[in-house]
Write an enzyme that holds these catalytic residues in place. Structure first.
Site, PDB file in Angstrom:
ATOM      1  N   ARG A 151       1.075  -1.141  -0.025  1.00  0.00           N
ATOM      2  CA  ARG A 151      -0.245  -0.165  -0.006  1.00  0.00           C
ATOM      3  C   ARG A 151       0.820   1.145   0.127  1.00  0.00           C
ATOM      4  O   ARG A 151       1.924   1.303   0.293  1.00  0.00           O
ATOM      5  CB  ARG A 151      -0.938   0.088   1.383  1.00  0.00           C
ATOM      6  N   LYS A 175      -2.363  -2.025   8.153  1.00  0.00           N
ATOM      7  CA  LYS A 175      -3.394  -1.570   8.790  1.00  0.00           C
ATOM      8  C   LYS A 175      -3.382  -2.181  10.208  1.00  0.00           C
ATOM      9  O   LYS A 175      -3.201  -3.273  10.261  1.00  0.00           O
ATOM     10  CB  LYS A 175      -4.677  -2.009   8.037  1.00  0.00           C
ATOM     11  N   HIS A 246      -2.232   2.304  -5.858  1.00  0.00           N
ATOM     12  CA  HIS A 246      -2.794   0.903  -5.692  1.00  0.00           C
ATOM     13  C   HIS A 246      -2.998   0.102  -6.895  1.00  0.00           C
ATOM     14  O   HIS A 246      -3.101  -1.148  -6.964  1.00  0.00           O
ATOM     15  CB  HIS A 246      -4.202   1.375  -5.173  1.00  0.00           C
ATOM     16  N   ARG A 249      -0.283  -2.463  -6.539  1.00  0.00           N
ATOM     17  CA  ARG A 249      -0.615  -3.549  -5.500  1.00  0.00           C
ATOM     18  C   ARG A 249      -1.514  -4.680  -6.276  1.00  0.00           C
ATOM     19  O   ARG A 249      -1.613  -5.689  -6.108  1.00  0.00           O
ATOM     20  CB  ARG A 249      -1.039  -2.820  -4.228  1.00  0.00           C
ATOM     21  N   HIS A 272      -4.256  -8.996   3.916  1.00  0.00           N
ATOM     22  CA  HIS A 272      -5.623  -8.827   4.111  1.00  0.00           C
ATOM     23  C   HIS A 272      -6.054 -10.146   5.601  1.00  0.00           C
ATOM     24  O   HIS A 272      -5.561 -10.849   5.571  1.00  0.00           O
ATOM     25  CB  HIS A 272      -6.372  -9.668   3.078  1.00  0.00           C
ATOM     26  N   TYR A 281      -9.868 -10.453  -6.176  1.00  0.00           N
ATOM     27  CA  TYR A 281      -8.804 -10.091  -7.282  1.00  0.00           C
ATOM     28  C   TYR A 281      -8.677 -11.601  -8.256  1.00  0.00           C
ATOM     29  O   TYR A 281      -8.570 -11.608  -9.423  1.00  0.00           O
ATOM     30  CB  TYR A 281      -7.174 -10.398  -6.672  1.00  0.00           C
TER      31      TYR A 281
END
Length: 300
Positions: A151, A175, A246, A249, A272, A281
């Site tokens: 990211r 995150k 992004h 990514r 994730h 994806y």
């Protein structure tokens, strides 16, 4: 459809549409058909009643419709039918929760950034030239962004102590400050090693805060600074697609899956928490495969 229609109260739903909602016969018939199709899918997934249907099952069902080749407009109508169906069930006290609350529609899919082809990635990575004063930084930045699927917040926060070149990995804090180790390939290792040895010491004036990527003033690169660097090299590479940080990514994940990578491994590399986030994806990948089939198959 065996016992699914009875179990899912489709006739009562049709009465609700025509008598309480005043829906036209065409709308009522379409909504009945849409929910009947959902009930069949749900039963195959072990959900015997509407109460058993989860948000994840509905999300899988929407992608199932996409895989069947339904248009975005048809899928949006299906989603609308399912939402109306659960409003009916809630109003009659037949369910106590609505699994459609966070259900996505094709409108969300179209907001995904475009994926770069492998050839476009090669052009982008070759865009920085040796006569650029910050060549080593830009090359390392692009190699890591694509090579590790970072990211933009992770590019700019990357610390020198977290670049473990001997092990071929980055220690990334994503995150929620969740730590993960992401492998990087030979090209990214070489470009990063060159930058850390040849250029970063000259940029560092005591204000680098231990960050890997610094601007010409020797302070940590900002999000906007990274975006401007990327945009400059996208233009230089002659890539006409809209490319954001992004996009790199997104391309990283898509190219791994196209090459046969395991979904769980890609989930781990992207950081994730929920694999359903990574699964998007795979659906983009299927659309890519459809596009290739249409373009190159003699009967596509």
């Amino acid at each position: 459809m065996n016992d699914a229609p009875g179990t899912f109260m489709l006739e009562a739903f049709s009465d609700y549409l025509s008598l309480e909602q005043g829906a036209s016969p065409l709308t009522s018939e379409a909504y009945h058909r849409d929910v009947a199709r959902l009930s069949t899918f749900a039963v195959t997934r072990g959900a015997r009643t509407p109460v058993d249907v989860t948000a994840r099952l509905l999300r899988d069902y929407v992608y199932h419709l996409k895989d069947l080749g339904l248009t975005p407009a048809s899928i949006r109508r299906n989603v609308s039918a399912i939402r109306t169906y659960y409003r009916f069930l809630l109003a009659d006290g037949l369910v106590v929760r609505d699994p459609t609350e966070r259900l996505e529609t094709p409108r969300r899919w179209r907001t995904l950034p475009e994926v770069l082809s492998a050839l476009e990635v090669e052009r982008l990575l070759a865009a920085p030239t040796i006569d650029d004063p910050l060549y080593f930084r830009d090359r390392a930045m692009l190699e890591l962004a694509y090579g590790a699927g970072l990211r933009v917040s992770e590019w700019i926060a990357l610390a020198t102590r977290d670049v473990l070149l001997d092990d071929g990995v980055l220690r990334v804090f994503g995150k929620g400050s969740k730590e993960r180790l992401v492998p990087i390939g030979r090209q990214a290792i070489g470009a990063t090693a060159m930058y850390l040895r040849e250029l970063r010491p000259r940029l560092e004036r005591g204000d680098g805060k231990g960050r890997v990527f610094l601007n010409a003033r020797g302070t940590p690169l900002t999000r906007m600074g990274a975006w401007k660097i990327l945009r400059r090299h996208v233009e230089r590479a002659g890539i006409e697609k809209h490319v954001s940080p992004h996009t790199l990514r997104h391309s990283f994940a898509t190219h791994l899956l196209e090459g046969g990578a395991d979904l769980r491994a890609v989930q781990e590399m992207l950081g994730h928490v929920d694999i359903s986030t990574t699964q998007i994806y795979t659906h983009v990948d299927r659309e890519y495969l459809r596009q290739v089939h249409r373009e190159f198959h003699p009967r596509g």
